[in-house]
Motif scaffolding. Sequence first.
Motif, PDB file in Angstrom:
ATOM      1  N   TYR A 134      36.817  66.264  28.285  1.00 32.67           N
ATOM      2  CA  TYR A 134      36.583  67.297  27.266  1.00 32.67           C
ATOM      3  C   TYR A 134      35.753  66.739  26.116  1.00 32.67           C
ATOM      4  CZ  TYR A 134      37.490  70.504  23.407  1.00 32.67           C
ATOM      5  OH  TYR A 134      37.336  71.348  22.350  1.00 32.67           O
ATOM      6  N   ASP A 135      36.188  65.589  25.621  1.00 34.08           N
ATOM      7  CA  ASP A 135      35.594  65.034  24.417  1.00 34.08           C
ATOM      8  C   ASP A 135      34.598  63.933  24.778  1.00 34.08           C
ATOM      9  OD1 ASP A 135      35.074  64.183  21.939  1.00 34.08           O
ATOM     10  OD2 ASP A 135      37.105  63.593  21.409  1.00 34.08           O
ATOM     11  N   LEU A 136      33.585  64.276  25.554  1.00 35.01           N
ATOM     12  CA  LEU A 136      32.636  63.275  26.056  1.00 35.01           C
ATOM     13  C   LEU A 136      31.644  62.864  24.972  1.00 35.01           C
ATOM     14  CD1 LEU A 136      31.426  61.757  28.529  1.00 35.01           C
ATOM     15  CD2 LEU A 136      30.016  63.771  28.921  1.00 35.01           C
ATOM     16  N   GLU A 137      31.680  61.579  24.620  1.00 35.37           N
ATOM     17  CA  GLU A 137      30.779  61.094  23.576  1.00 35.37           C
ATOM     18  C   GLU A 137      29.833  60.043  24.133  1.00 35.37           C
ATOM     19  OE1 GLU A 137      32.110  59.699  19.722  1.00 35.37           O
ATOM     20  OE2 GLU A 137      33.655  61.252  19.739  1.00 35.37           O
ATOM     21  N   VAL A 138      28.551  60.189  23.826  1.00 34.28           N
ATOM     22  CA  VAL A 138      27.562  59.183  24.226  1.00 34.28           C
ATOM     23  C   VAL A 138      26.724  58.856  23.000  1.00 34.28           C
ATOM     24  CG1 VAL A 138      25.673  58.623  25.788  1.00 34.28           C
ATOM     25  CG2 VAL A 138      27.464  60.201  26.541  1.00 34.28           C
ATOM     26  N   ASP A 139      26.594  57.563  22.719  1.00 34.14           N
ATOM     27  CA  ASP A 139      25.815  57.165  21.551  1.00 34.14           C
ATOM     28  C   ASP A 139      24.367  56.917  21.970  1.00 34.14           C
ATOM     29  OD1 ASP A 139      24.848  56.280  19.213  1.00 34.14           O
ATOM     30  OD2 ASP A 139      26.077  54.455  19.094  1.00 34.14           O
ATOM     31  N   PHE A 140      23.457  57.729  21.444  1.00 26.95           N
ATOM     32  CA  PHE A 140      22.045  57.574  21.808  1.00 26.95           C
ATOM     33  C   PHE A 140      21.239  56.888  20.711  1.00 26.95           C
ATOM     34  CE2 PHE A 140      23.318  61.360  24.301  1.00 26.95           C
ATOM     35  CZ  PHE A 140      23.016  60.887  25.562  1.00 26.95           C
ATOM     36  N   SER A 141      21.917  56.490  19.642  1.00 33.02           N
ATOM     37  CA  SER A 141      21.144  55.934  18.531  1.00 33.02           C
ATOM     38  C   SER A 141      20.545  54.598  18.954  1.00 33.02           C
ATOM     39  CB  SER A 141      22.034  55.763  17.303  1.00 33.02           C
ATOM     40  OG  SER A 141      23.143  54.959  17.632  1.00 33.02           O
ATOM     41  N   LYS A 142      19.242  54.510  18.783  1.00 31.88           N
ATOM     42  CA  LYS A 142      18.532  53.285  19.152  1.00 31.88           C
ATOM     43  C   LYS A 142      17.618  52.923  18.001  1.00 31.88           C
ATOM     44  CE  LYS A 142      18.139  53.279  24.145  1.00 31.88           C
ATOM     45  NZ  LYS A 142      17.984  54.674  24.573  1.00 31.88           N
ATOM     46  N   PRO A 143      17.555  51.647  17.680  1.00 33.02           N
ATOM     47  CA  PRO A 143      16.682  51.278  16.565  1.00 33.02           C
ATOM     48  C   PRO A 143      15.206  51.500  16.889  1.00 33.02           C
ATOM     49  CG  PRO A 143      17.598  49.314  17.627  1.00 33.02           C
ATOM     50  CD  PRO A 143      18.263  50.483  18.255  1.00 33.02           C
ATOM     51  N   ALA A 145      13.607  53.905  18.786  1.00 31.50           N
ATOM     52  CA  ALA A 145      13.258  55.168  19.423  1.00 31.50           C
ATOM     53  C   ALA A 145      11.783  55.467  19.212  1.00 31.50           C
ATOM     54  CB  ALA A 145      14.110  56.286  18.830  1.00 31.50           C
ATOM     55  N   GLU A 146      11.131  55.917  20.274  1.00 31.04           N
ATOM     56  CA  GLU A 146       9.717  56.240  20.102  1.00 31.04           C
ATOM     57  C   GLU A 146       9.578  57.574  19.386  1.00 31.04           C
ATOM     58  OE1 GLU A 146       7.805  57.905  23.851  1.00 31.04           O
ATOM     59  OE2 GLU A 146       9.330  56.606  24.709  1.00 31.04           O
TER      60      GLU A 146
ATOM     61  N   ASP B 136      20.720  67.269  29.495  1.00 30.79           N
ATOM     62  CA  ASP B 136      20.992  67.040  30.914  1.00 30.79           C
ATOM     63  C   ASP B 136      19.753  67.321  31.768  1.00 30.79           C
ATOM     64  OD1 ASP B 136      21.494  70.126  31.967  1.00 30.79           O
ATOM     65  OD2 ASP B 136      22.162  69.803  29.915  1.00 30.79           O
ATOM     66  N   ALA B 137      18.831  68.153  31.240  1.00 32.60           N
ATOM     67  CA  ALA B 137      17.622  68.492  31.992  1.00 32.60           C
ATOM     68  C   ALA B 137      16.739  67.258  32.166  1.00 32.60           C
ATOM     69  CB  ALA B 137      16.846  69.596  31.285  1.00 32.60           C
ATOM     70  N   ASP B 138      16.765  66.378  31.169  1.00 33.91           N
ATOM     71  CA  ASP B 138      15.930  65.178  31.247  1.00 33.91           C
ATOM     72  C   ASP B 138      16.423  64.183  30.202  1.00 33.91           C
ATOM     73  OD1 ASP B 138      14.022  63.253  31.438  1.00 33.91           O
ATOM     74  OD2 ASP B 138      12.380  64.464  30.619  1.00 33.91           O
ATOM     75  N   LEU B 139      17.198  63.220  30.646  1.00 37.90           N
ATOM     76  CA  LEU B 139      17.837  62.298  29.698  1.00 37.90           C
ATOM     77  C   LEU B 139      16.835  61.448  28.911  1.00 37.90           C
ATOM     78  CD1 LEU B 139      21.141  60.977  31.320  1.00 37.90           C
ATOM     79  CD2 LEU B 139      20.855  62.089  29.099  1.00 37.90           C
ATOM     80  N   LYS B 140      15.598  61.414  29.408  1.00 38.90           N
ATOM     81  CA  LYS B 140      14.588  60.590  28.721  1.00 38.90           C
ATOM     82  C   LYS B 140      14.347  61.051  27.284  1.00 38.90           C
ATOM     83  CE  LYS B 140      11.761  59.574  32.594  1.00 38.90           C
ATOM     84  NZ  LYS B 140      10.859  60.562  33.117  1.00 38.90           N
ATOM     85  N   VAL B 141      14.571  62.322  27.022  1.00 32.99           N
ATOM     86  CA  VAL B 141      14.318  62.812  25.658  1.00 32.99           C
ATOM     87  C   VAL B 141      15.171  62.077  24.628  1.00 32.99           C
ATOM     88  CG1 VAL B 141      13.642  65.142  26.347  1.00 32.99           C
ATOM     89  CG2 VAL B 141      16.027  64.680  25.762  1.00 32.99           C
ATOM     90  N   THR B 142      16.296  61.525  25.078  1.00 35.99           N
ATOM     91  CA  THR B 142      17.190  60.868  24.111  1.00 35.99           C
ATOM     92  C   THR B 142      16.615  59.546  23.613  1.00 35.99           C
ATOM     93  OG1 THR B 142      18.427  59.748  25.853  1.00 35.99           O
ATOM     94  CG2 THR B 142      19.230  61.892  25.164  1.00 35.99           C
ATOM     95  N   GLN B 143      15.514  59.094  24.238  1.00 31.51           N
ATOM     96  CA  GLN B 143      14.871  57.873  23.741  1.00 31.51           C
ATOM     97  C   GLN B 143      13.868  58.187  22.635  1.00 31.51           C
ATOM     98  OE1 GLN B 143      13.221  56.185  27.286  1.00 31.51           O
ATOM     99  NE2 GLN B 143      15.247  55.850  28.170  1.00 31.51           N
ATOM    100  N   ARG B 144      13.650  59.482  22.430  1.00 26.90           N
ATOM    101  CA  ARG B 144      12.676  59.850  21.394  1.00 26.90           C
ATOM    102  C   ARG B 144      13.408  60.184  20.100  1.00 26.90           C
ATOM    103  NH1 ARG B 144       9.211  63.985  24.951  1.00 26.90           N
ATOM    104  NH2 ARG B 144      10.056  65.405  23.424  1.00 26.90           N
ATOM    105  N   PHE B 156      21.908  64.495  13.165  1.00 24.14           N
ATOM    106  CA  PHE B 156      21.235  64.931  14.376  1.00 24.14           C
ATOM    107  C   PHE B 156      22.114  64.589  15.582  1.00 24.14           C
ATOM    108  CE2 PHE B 156      18.499  64.198  17.995  1.00 24.14           C
ATOM    109  CZ  PHE B 156      17.581  65.224  17.925  1.00 24.14           C
ATOM    110  N   TYR B 157      22.217  65.510  16.529  1.00 27.68           N
ATOM    111  CA  TYR B 157      23.038  65.269  17.726  1.00 27.68           C
ATOM    112  C   TYR B 157      22.245  65.583  18.991  1.00 27.68           C
ATOM    113  CZ  TYR B 157      26.972  65.555  14.423  1.00 27.68           C
ATOM    114  OH  TYR B 157      27.830  65.377  13.365  1.00 27.68           O
ATOM    115  N   PHE B 158      22.285  64.673  19.961  1.00 29.13           N
ATOM    116  CA  PHE B 158      21.814  64.987  21.312  1.00 29.13           C
ATOM    117  C   PHE B 158      23.013  65.524  22.082  1.00 29.13           C
ATOM    118  CE2 PHE B 158      18.401  61.688  20.694  1.00 29.13           C
ATOM    119  CZ  PHE B 158      17.332  62.526  20.972  1.00 29.13           C
TER     120      PHE B 158
END
Lengths: 158, 224
Positions: A134-143, A145-146, B136-144, B156-158
């Motif tokens: 239910y509470d799925l968390e993923v950290d996408f923060s990257k120093p 990021a393009e 979910d359509a394209d996880l690559k966007v999370t690198q931008r 901001f939230y992905f």
Amino acid sequence: MRFQAKRCGVQFSPPSIILIYQQLDTNKVRKRIIPVRNFSKYSDYNMAAERLKNHPRHKDYLENVSQGQLEKLHIILRDHLQGFSLEHSLASFHLDTDEDLNKLGDDELARKKGQMDELFEKNRKHKDDPDFVYDLEVDFSKPTAERCSWDEESEDDF
Amino acid sequence: MAGDVGSIPELDQQKYDSDQQVKIICLGDSAVGKSKLIERFLLDEYRPQQLSTYALTLYKHVADVGNKTVAVDFWDTAGQERFQSMHPSYYHKAHACIMVFDVQRKITYKNLANWYKELREYRPEIPCCVVANKIDADLKVTQRSFNFGKKQGLPFYFVSAADGTNVVKMFRDMIKRAVDYKQNPSDFMDEVLQELESFQLEKMEENAEAEDEEQKSDQILSLQ
């Protein structure tokens, strides 16, 4: 489940839904022709698809055909009854990612949403799935990021 | 229309003045997945109230924040966004705003600027966030990195309404921020602006009525 749907399409004359499926106990591939009755150019494709999906004689066969797919086939059939070509119907489903969907009417928007729903259903995790969190968390923060190209050519206030 | 809205019990916005009630609004283009996000957060709990006359859907939720129980109303558009603008009552007394775009459609990201501008006209101070849906359509966007939120100082939230990524986290954060905002008495400017807003609305209504009167007399004149 005794039947594995392979393909599902529509036939204009006589109006019917065609299902190619595999009978799982014998592995035989069969074709089932389901006549579409009481459907006119004024009919509600949404309701017609729901009725078919729950039809006592067909629902076992249609178990893994999505509601969205059945809706789409009914839209194509209705377009045909209204005199539109198949090319027209297929083009109307096409999702142009640059199109401003805010400007579409109800019916046109429903066609595009139907297209998006296919992907949604494909990637969807149901709460009954064994790996559902239910509470799925993923950290996408990257120093590093393009920078997104969508931010280029931006106006000052953006 | 503002008067009509007040007379519907579901839309009685007075209740949002009470401590245990917050109102959170969703903004964004058609088909970015606003409803699907709320439905993913609420799962079976949701029983939306469709107020189709107002192109509006309300979702009710009860949340525990700290040691308090708070009733949360999520306001979702039901096609009203197609007018590129929302009725002022949509923003009225809102305590937080969730702005959503579709990572597959650039135009929905570009339009955030318009939504944000309109939001700030009515609610200059409320907490707001930017949500990038359909990853979910394209996880690559999370690198931008998408800079609109950063520029405005917004979190901001992905997220993905389909597989659930970060949906619950985002809603919990926003509920907490809505409650914090409400409890923050230092936000004096907002109250003043709110007063001014309702004052101006009243004035506008008076003017509108006056115009109506004029038009009527015009009609009578032309009939004669």
